[in-house]
Design an enzyme around this catalytic site. Sequence first.
Site, PDB file in Angstrom:
ATOM      1  N   GLU A 291       0.864  -1.188   0.000  1.00 18.97           N
ATOM      2  CA  GLU A 291       0.000   0.000   0.000  1.00 18.97           C
ATOM      3  C   GLU A 291       0.895   1.231   0.000  1.00 18.97           C
ATOM      4  O   GLU A 291       1.686   1.425   0.927  1.00 18.97           O
ATOM      5  CB  GLU A 291      -0.938  -0.045   1.205  1.00 18.97           C
ATOM      6  CG  GLU A 291      -1.969  -1.158   1.087  1.00 18.97           C
ATOM      7  CD  GLU A 291      -2.637  -1.205  -0.284  1.00 18.97           C
ATOM      8  OE1 GLU A 291      -3.132  -0.167  -0.759  1.00 18.97           O
ATOM      9  OE2 GLU A 291      -2.641  -2.280  -0.916  1.00 18.97           O
ATOM     10  N   CYS A 325      -1.508   9.278   3.839  1.00 17.60           N
ATOM     11  CA  CYS A 325      -1.553   8.871   2.431  1.00 17.60           C
ATOM     12  C   CYS A 325      -2.843   9.372   1.805  1.00 17.60           C
ATOM     13  O   CYS A 325      -2.923   9.576   0.607  1.00 17.60           O
ATOM     14  CB  CYS A 325      -1.451   7.364   2.324  1.00 17.60           C
ATOM     15  SG  CYS A 325      -2.682   6.532   3.309  1.00 17.60           S
TER      16      CYS A 325
HETATM   17  P1  NAD Z   1       8.997   4.607   3.481  1.00 17.39           P
HETATM   18  O1  NAD Z   1       8.761   3.879   2.214  1.00 17.39           O
HETATM   19  O2  NAD Z   1      10.134   5.542   3.557  1.00 17.39           O
HETATM   20  O3  NAD Z   1       9.196   3.561   4.663  1.00 17.39           O
HETATM   21  C1  NAD Z   1       8.235   2.541   4.927  1.00 17.39           C
HETATM   22  C2  NAD Z   1       8.929   1.399   5.626  1.00 17.39           C
HETATM   23  O4  NAD Z   1       9.860   0.787   4.730  1.00 17.39           O
HETATM   24  C3  NAD Z   1       9.727   1.806   6.848  1.00 17.39           C
HETATM   25  O5  NAD Z   1       9.557   0.823   7.845  1.00 17.39           O
HETATM   26  C4  NAD Z   1      11.150   1.804   6.326  1.00 17.39           C
HETATM   27  O6  NAD Z   1      12.113   1.604   7.345  1.00 17.39           O
HETATM   28  C5  NAD Z   1      11.112   0.625   5.375  1.00 17.39           C
HETATM   29  N1  NAD Z   1      12.155   0.565   4.359  1.00 17.39           N
HETATM   30  C6  NAD Z   1      12.938   1.568   3.875  1.00 17.39           C
HETATM   31  N2  NAD Z   1      13.773   1.081   2.929  1.00 17.39           N
HETATM   32  C7  NAD Z   1      13.502  -0.233   2.794  1.00 17.39           C
HETATM   33  C8  NAD Z   1      14.006  -1.273   1.964  1.00 17.39           C
HETATM   34  N3  NAD Z   1      14.959  -1.070   1.057  1.00 17.39           N
HETATM   35  N4  NAD Z   1      13.486  -2.518   2.101  1.00 17.39           N
HETATM   36  C9  NAD Z   1      12.494  -2.754   2.988  1.00 17.39           C
HETATM   37  N5  NAD Z   1      11.989  -1.815   3.799  1.00 17.39           N
HETATM   38  C10 NAD Z   1      12.475  -0.569   3.703  1.00 17.39           C
HETATM   39  O7  NAD Z   1       7.613   5.331   3.837  1.00 17.39           O
HETATM   40  P2  NAD Z   1       7.313   6.229   5.104  1.00 17.39           P
HETATM   41  O8  NAD Z   1       8.003   7.539   4.933  1.00 17.39           O
HETATM   42  O9  NAD Z   1       7.521   5.466   6.357  1.00 17.39           O
HETATM   43  O10 NAD Z   1       5.729   6.431   4.968  1.00 17.39           O
HETATM   44  C11 NAD Z   1       5.149   7.386   4.165  1.00 17.39           C
HETATM   45  C12 NAD Z   1       4.652   6.771   2.874  1.00 17.39           C
HETATM   46  O11 NAD Z   1       3.724   5.740   3.164  1.00 17.39           O
HETATM   47  C13 NAD Z   1       3.893   7.773   2.014  1.00 17.39           C
HETATM   48  O12 NAD Z   1       4.244   7.570   0.674  1.00 17.39           O
HETATM   49  C14 NAD Z   1       2.434   7.389   2.251  1.00 17.39           C
HETATM   50  O13 NAD Z   1       1.554   7.755   1.224  1.00 17.39           O
HETATM   51  C15 NAD Z   1       2.545   5.912   2.397  1.00 17.39           C
HETATM   52  N6  NAD Z   1       1.394   5.364   3.112  1.00 17.39           N
HETATM   53  C16 NAD Z   1       0.483   4.657   2.396  1.00 17.39           C
HETATM   54  C17 NAD Z   1      -0.645   4.154   3.026  1.00 17.39           C
HETATM   55  C18 NAD Z   1      -1.675   3.382   2.265  1.00 17.39           C
HETATM   56  O14 NAD Z   1      -2.498   2.721   2.881  1.00 17.39           O
HETATM   57  N7  NAD Z   1      -1.663   3.429   0.951  1.00 17.39           N
HETATM   58  C19 NAD Z   1      -0.819   4.360   4.393  1.00 17.39           C
HETATM   59  C20 NAD Z   1       0.150   5.082   5.096  1.00 17.39           C
HETATM   60  C21 NAD Z   1       1.264   5.570   4.439  1.00 17.39           C
END
Ligand code: NAD
Length: 519
Positions: A291, A325
């Site tokens: 997501e 999001c």
């Molecule tokens: P992010 O992608 O930076 O991080 C998400 C998670 O991924 C964190 O736990 C991070 O440590 C981990 N991560 C980072 N690099 C990784 C890798 N190479 N492999 C595996 N995991 C890794 O996102 P964020 O800044 O934490 O959250 C914000 C984003 O999330 C926004 O884009 C927002 O729209 C989205 N979001 C979407 C929904 C939805 O339901 N669609 C809900 C909430 C947030």
Amino acid sequence: MTSFKTLPDYAPEKYHDFSIPENRAAMEKAIAKIRSGFGKKYANIINGKETGAEKYFASVNPGKSSEIIGHFPLATADQAVEAVESAWKAFQTWSKTTPEHRAELLLTAARLMKERRHEFSAMMILEAGKNFAEAEADTAEAIDFMEFYAREALRYAQPSELYQMPGEKDEMFYLPMGVIVVIPPWNFPCAILTGMTVAALVTGNTVVLKPASDTPAIGHMVAELLYEAGFPKAVLNFVSGSGGTIGDTLVAHPKTRMIAFTGSLDVGLRINELASKVQPGQIWLKRIVAELGGKDAIIVNKDADLESAAQGIVASAFGFQGQKCSACSRAIIHRDVYDQVLNRVVELTSKLTVGDAATNPNMGPVSSERAMKTILQYIETGRKEGRLVFGGNRVSEDGYYLAPTIIADVKPDAVIAQEEIFGPVLAVIKAENFDHALEIANGTKYGLTGAVYSADPQILQRAKDEFFVGNLYLNRKCTGAMVGSHPFGGFNMSGTDSKAGGKDYLLLFLQAKSVATKL
Ligand code: NAD
């Protein structure tokens, strides 16, 4: 024994009104209690044991850089491997437990979180910069997920309705999948982390949970609560560390069966690509729930209730500093009412307070220095792409506080109208008519949430048919999805449309086995 038939119907948690002094005082007391535990060194839980690391990282209050929430282990790739392999071992027995047993543990966890809801909210106020209502909504959603998925797990355990072939007994069962790697974002650090984790556990899978690096403390609180409710430590590994370092290892491991990810598009694409590569020894195709981001729009048609529309835009754009999001980052307004709505949006925005989340303002800090710098860069781009009509600046020396920012007269293809900013920045776009507004709204690579304000039923019907988003709201704001009522997930690059909080969600964590017995 808990059963599908005897449980009361699911209903969402109710919220407190924090303008009532005793409710505010109760939250302030919880904040003081949570603060008194700050600064300690936490451990990971790997293979059922508390596990440290050579290096630690600090989780810091984004509103007060001197306040360290706690120190968390930076797990190594070897520890990530150990977590997956021990989760695989634990799966052999956990997968044989009954859905009734697992649902009972989950309902116990929900009860414990209800008892301590202000403490969970207080941690988010301090670690994520949520104000009281936003933090409570996050905690309440976590409780709702637990209540809802406990019932859903029992429903999936009911016999499937199949056409019975003559001379046979035909059945179908839902089995757990295996080890599920859960990677949540920081912005709903309790609700989304809990939702993905418990969906995996209640369906009989084992979990390796990697909390977001900006919010490990709230993740740790949830893990501790689940252990206290009776989930064995061996079935839930808690592994804090850098996403870049351990993320690839967790995703690529051949014993990882599925990845439940919520986060940014870039990281989601990387996980999708890596998970699709079959590793030596791997005997399944990995399943992915991803997501991702959004570029959500609210359309205001000329016949709308303009006051309600302006209020919906401001609440959706600036609630939790625009870091949802589902946040409204584009207001697309019919030319006949453009100036009127824009002026009212600016007026309402000018009344918003920005400050320390522990004092319960309308808006707290953004999540980190990195996030603040990125948002300020987008604001600079926006100054060139449109007319800055409100905000645009940092509002304090310490802490990552930004003014709510409105940029008017933005073209639909501008950078700030296309890319997810994930901060308190609203692009306002003028539309010639409703067709044009829809074309603009659908004109990004995302498709998460959207809203349309109009008094015309035909316009609303067209929105239902033609506005291509996973979650559409009519005559209301585009944030605030409720478990059980608004199953949540987006189209296009917003993700796999997994519909968290809906009746199809647990199916994603299960595999169906069909059995035909000759009579
Ligand atoms: P992010 O992608 O930076 O991080 C998400 C998670 O991924 C964190 O736990 C991070 O440590 C981990 N991560 C980072 N690099 C990784 C890798 N190479 N492999 C595996 N995991 C890794 O996102 P964020 O800044 O934490 O959250 C914000 C984003 O999330 C926004 O884009 C927002 O729209 C989205 N979001 C979407 C929904 C939805 O339901 N669609 C809900 C909430 C947030």
